[in-house]
Motif scaffolding. Structure first.
Motif, PDB file in Angstrom:
ATOM      1  N   MET A   1       0.840  -1.200   0.000  1.00 27.06           N
ATOM      2  CA  MET A   1       0.000   0.000   0.000  1.00 27.06           C
ATOM      3  C   MET A   1       0.873   1.247   0.000  1.00 27.06           C
ATOM      4  O   MET A   1       1.906   1.297   0.691  1.00 27.06           O
ATOM      5  CB  MET A   1      -0.933   0.007   1.219  1.00 27.06           C
ATOM      6  CG  MET A   1      -1.850   1.204   1.281  1.00 27.06           C
ATOM      7  SD  MET A   1      -3.122   1.049   2.537  1.00 27.06           S
ATOM      8  CE  MET A   1      -4.101  -0.301   1.864  1.00 27.06           C
ATOM      9  N   ASP A   2       0.472   2.248  -0.786  1.00 26.26           N
ATOM     10  CA  ASP A   2       1.211   3.499  -0.834  1.00 26.26           C
ATOM     11  C   ASP A   2       1.268   4.130   0.555  1.00 26.26           C
ATOM     12  O   ASP A   2       0.382   3.931   1.386  1.00 26.26           O
ATOM     13  CB  ASP A   2       0.551   4.475  -1.804  1.00 26.26           C
ATOM     14  CG  ASP A   2       0.605   3.992  -3.241  1.00 26.26           C
ATOM     15  OD1 ASP A   2       1.478   3.161  -3.552  1.00 26.26           O
ATOM     16  OD2 ASP A   2      -0.233   4.434  -4.046  1.00 26.26           O
ATOM     17  N   ARG A   3       2.311   4.918   0.778  1.00 27.03           N
ATOM     18  CA  ARG A   3       2.490   5.572   2.068  1.00 27.03           C
ATOM     19  C   ARG A   3       2.771   7.060   1.839  1.00 27.03           C
ATOM     20  O   ARG A   3       3.291   7.459   0.787  1.00 27.03           O
ATOM     21  CB  ARG A   3       3.641   4.943   2.863  1.00 27.03           C
ATOM     22  CG  ARG A   3       3.435   3.466   3.117  1.00 27.03           C
ATOM     23  CD  ARG A   3       4.535   2.882   3.997  1.00 27.03           C
ATOM     24  NE  ARG A   3       4.431   3.327   5.381  1.00 27.03           N
ATOM     25  CZ  ARG A   3       3.655   2.755   6.288  1.00 27.03           C
ATOM     26  NH1 ARG A   3       2.901   1.725   5.973  1.00 27.03           N
ATOM     27  NH2 ARG A   3       3.627   3.203   7.531  1.00 27.03           N
ATOM     28  N   ARG A   4       2.431   7.871   2.843  1.00 26.13           N
ATOM     29  CA  ARG A   4       2.673   9.304   2.784  1.00 26.13           C
ATOM     30  C   ARG A   4       3.194   9.780   4.132  1.00 26.13           C
ATOM     31  O   ARG A   4       3.012   9.114   5.149  1.00 26.13           O
ATOM     32  CB  ARG A   4       1.381  10.049   2.419  1.00 26.13           C
ATOM     33  CG  ARG A   4       0.884   9.720   1.021  1.00 26.13           C
ATOM     34  CD  ARG A   4      -0.414  10.416   0.678  1.00 26.13           C
ATOM     35  NE  ARG A   4      -0.854  10.048  -0.661  1.00 26.13           N
ATOM     36  CZ  ARG A   4      -1.969  10.461  -1.230  1.00 26.13           C
ATOM     37  NH1 ARG A   4      -2.782  11.277  -0.568  1.00 26.13           N
ATOM     38  NH2 ARG A   4      -2.291  10.072  -2.451  1.00 26.13           N
ATOM     39  N   TRP A   5       3.809  10.960   4.119  1.00 21.93           N
ATOM     40  CA  TRP A   5       4.354  11.532   5.346  1.00 21.93           C
ATOM     41  C   TRP A   5       3.326  12.418   6.041  1.00 21.93           C
ATOM     42  O   TRP A   5       2.591  13.157   5.390  1.00 21.93           O
ATOM     43  CB  TRP A   5       5.597  12.361   5.046  1.00 21.93           C
ATOM     44  CG  TRP A   5       6.783  11.542   4.641  1.00 21.93           C
ATOM     45  CD1 TRP A   5       7.231  11.330   3.368  1.00 21.93           C
ATOM     46  CD2 TRP A   5       7.672  10.837   5.506  1.00 21.93           C
ATOM     47  NE1 TRP A   5       8.343  10.530   3.382  1.00 21.93           N
ATOM     48  CE2 TRP A   5       8.639  10.215   4.688  1.00 21.93           C
ATOM     49  CE3 TRP A   5       7.755  10.678   6.892  1.00 21.93           C
ATOM     50  CZ2 TRP A   5       9.672   9.440   5.213  1.00 21.93           C
ATOM     51  CZ3 TRP A   5       8.773   9.907   7.413  1.00 21.93           C
ATOM     52  CH2 TRP A   5       9.719   9.299   6.592  1.00 21.93           C
ATOM     53  N   LEU A   6       3.310  12.341   7.343  1.00 20.57           N
ATOM     54  CA  LEU A   6       2.571  13.316   8.141  1.00 20.57           C
ATOM     55  C   LEU A   6       3.471  14.509   8.385  1.00 20.57           C
ATOM     56  O   LEU A   6       4.659  14.342   8.711  1.00 20.57           O
ATOM     57  CB  LEU A   6       2.161  12.717   9.491  1.00 20.57           C
ATOM     58  CG  LEU A   6       1.222  11.507   9.475  1.00 20.57           C
ATOM     59  CD1 LEU A   6       0.905  11.094  10.901  1.00 20.57           C
ATOM     60  CD2 LEU A   6      -0.047  11.793   8.693  1.00 20.57           C
ATOM     61  N   GLY A   7       2.911  15.724   8.273  1.00  9.63           N
ATOM     62  CA  GLY A   7       3.688  16.919   8.547  1.00  9.63           C
ATOM     63  C   GLY A   7       4.923  16.992   7.670  1.00  9.63           C
ATOM     64  O   GLY A   7       4.920  16.575   6.506  1.00  9.63           O
ATOM     65  N   ASP A   8       5.991  17.503   8.228  1.00 10.95           N
ATOM     66  CA  ASP A   8       7.270  17.636   7.522  1.00 10.95           C
ATOM     67  C   ASP A   8       8.090  16.379   7.755  1.00 10.95           C
ATOM     68  O   ASP A   8       9.062  16.371   8.508  1.00 10.95           O
ATOM     69  CB  ASP A   8       8.009  18.885   8.021  1.00 10.95           C
ATOM     70  CG  ASP A   8       9.273  19.153   7.204  1.00 10.95           C
ATOM     71  OD1 ASP A   8       9.417  18.560   6.116  1.00 10.95           O
ATOM     72  OD2 ASP A   8      10.108  19.953   7.669  1.00 10.95           O
ATOM     73  N   ARG A   9       7.625  15.280   7.130  1.00 13.90           N
ATOM     74  CA  ARG A   9       8.291  13.978   7.239  1.00 13.90           C
ATOM     75  C   ARG A   9       8.383  13.522   8.699  1.00 13.90           C
ATOM     76  O   ARG A   9       9.395  12.956   9.141  1.00 13.90           O
ATOM     77  CB  ARG A   9       9.676  14.030   6.602  1.00 13.90           C
ATOM     78  CG  ARG A   9       9.662  14.374   5.129  1.00 13.90           C
ATOM     79  CD  ARG A   9      11.042  14.403   4.521  1.00 13.90           C
ATOM     80  NE  ARG A   9      11.617  13.063   4.433  1.00 13.90           N
ATOM     81  CZ  ARG A   9      11.411  12.212   3.434  1.00 13.90           C
ATOM     82  NH1 ARG A   9      10.587  12.549   2.446  1.00 13.90           N
ATOM     83  NH2 ARG A   9      11.986  11.031   3.419  1.00 13.90           N
ATOM     84  N   ALA A  10       7.295  13.738   9.453  1.00 16.00           N
ATOM     85  CA  ALA A  10       7.279  13.343  10.859  1.00 16.00           C
ATOM     86  C   ALA A  10       7.070  11.839  11.019  1.00 16.00           C
ATOM     87  O   ALA A  10       7.706  11.201  11.868  1.00 16.00           O
ATOM     88  CB  ALA A  10       6.185  14.104  11.609  1.00 16.00           C
ATOM     89  N   LEU A  11       6.167  11.280  10.229  1.00 11.48           N
ATOM     90  CA  LEU A  11       5.825   9.869  10.374  1.00 11.48           C
ATOM     91  C   LEU A  11       5.247   9.372   9.065  1.00 11.48           C
ATOM     92  O   LEU A  11       4.363  10.001   8.487  1.00 11.48           O
ATOM     93  CB  LEU A  11       4.800   9.692  11.505  1.00 11.48           C
ATOM     94  CG  LEU A  11       4.291   8.275  11.784  1.00 11.48           C
ATOM     95  CD1 LEU A  11       5.420   7.398  12.325  1.00 11.48           C
ATOM     96  CD2 LEU A  11       3.124   8.305  12.771  1.00 11.48           C
ATOM     97  N   SER A  12       5.734   8.232   8.591  1.00 10.81           N
ATOM     98  CA  SER A  12       5.229   7.620   7.368  1.00 10.81           C
ATOM     99  C   SER A  12       4.017   6.754   7.700  1.00 10.81           C
ATOM    100  O   SER A  12       4.075   5.891   8.582  1.00 10.81           O
ATOM    101  CB  SER A  12       6.325   6.759   6.722  1.00 10.81           C
ATOM    102  OG  SER A  12       5.818   6.029   5.615  1.00 10.81           O
TER     103      SER A  12
END
Length: 334
Positions: A1-12
């Protein structure tokens, strides 16, 4: 599954998260611990490893069932939970005061059988507690290792900005998430909160992405009138039945063109919107979970996005309609 960052690369995080409100009995007609573990198994097999819960879901029982379901594999999951709504009759059983938040987090850690919470969110704004008190205790929880990342849910723009400004001014842990209602029949998030999220590095976790099930399609949707008696007060409002019918017609057309279900199309549209990091899906069966997972790994064509955009457009409130007349200085999020 695709993933994205929360905030400024805080958590994937994965682009879909599993909501756990249905994990126990109560207003959501939920699952037992064994059924919940089975749903978690399916999610992890597909790369969906974030699970969203709250201390008010079935009086804390949803957190307990989630804790049981992830037992022995804590390192493989991301736990997202929320506090701030009333959990008891006491003076400090509600809100975002230091007293309540410290007590709430200890209870969550116990119910979830864990030493830390990956993402902790304020479930609602507390106008009775100074934001400095709230943001300081959140920072203390991060420094103590009990919480790793911070967010809020259902805040107005000024409430989010005031909280973020207090954190940044004092050097405290900033907010990286806003858990919001956003769907093809509820696009209010776009007016102020989306530009604010872009400006402040606050990603969106979307709850009720199918508009309280109204966008499931398949001929199972109900009209506004039929929804009215069965829909609880906390469900997203349906402003206009004509809007629902217009959106469902567009979803049906796009579904036929793409070979996808209406629900998959509606979820995919959200995944192409600015600031959106993950959609929280609530399911009542394995089949529904697997169907929703097929909303990922592909993208709607530009013409299909335009069709859905036009069908779901509603009048823009002031001052945003005025600002949109001057796009040179007020560009829209893209």
């Amino acid at each position: 599954m695709d993933r994205r960052w929360l905030g400024d690369r805080a958590l994937s995080v994965p682009v879909l998260s599993l909501g756990t409100a249905s994990f126990t009995s109560g207003p959501w007609s939920g699952n037992d611990a064994g059924a919940a573990r089975r749903l978690v198994d399916i999610c992890l097999d597909e790369g969906l490893n974030m699970f969203d819960t709250a201390d008010v879901y079935s009086g804390g029982n949803a957190e307990m069932v989630l804790g049981q379901a992830i037992n022995g594999r804590r390192d493989k999951v991301i736990i997202s939970t929320k506090a701030g709504l009333r959990t008891g009759e006491g003076e400090h059983d509600v809100g975002s005061s230091r007293s309540h938040l410290l007590t709430a987090v200890e209870g969550m850690l116990s119910r979830l059988r864990t030493d830390y919470i990956d993402l902790f969110q304020l479930h609602a704004f507390d106008a009775m507690t100074p934001v400095e008190e709230t943001m300081e205790v959140l920072d203390d929880l991060v420094k103590a290792g009990k919480v790793r990342h911070l967010g809020v849910s259902n805040f107005a723009g000024w409430q989010l900005m005031k909280s973020q400004a207090a954190a940044r001014y004092n050097g405290w842990q900033p907010l990286v998430v806003h858990q919001v209602y956003y769907s093809l029949i509820g696009r209010d998030y776009e007016f102020e909160l989306m530009p604010l999220g872009l400006d402040q590095g606050v990603s969106a976790l979307v709850w009720s992405p199918l508009g309280w099930g109204r966008l499931k399609g398949g001929g199972k949707h109900a009209s506004a009138g039929r929804h009215k008696d069965a829909t609880p007060d906390y469900a997203p409002p349906l402003y206009d039945e004509t809007l629902l019918e217009r959106v469902l017609a567009a979803l049906g057309e796009v579904a036929r063109d793409t070979g996808k279900s209406e629900a998959q199309v509606a979820l995919n549209w959200l995944l192409q919107r600015p600031t959106v990091a993950s959609l929280i899906i609530g399911v009542s069966s394995e089949a529904q979970l697997r169907n929703n997972m097929e909303a990922t790994g592909w993208e709607l064509a530009a013409e299909h996005m335009r069709l859905l955009d036009e069908a779901s457009t509603t009048p823009v409130p002031y001052p945003y309609w005025h600002q949109r007349a001057f796009p040179e200085r007020n560009p829209q999020p893209v």
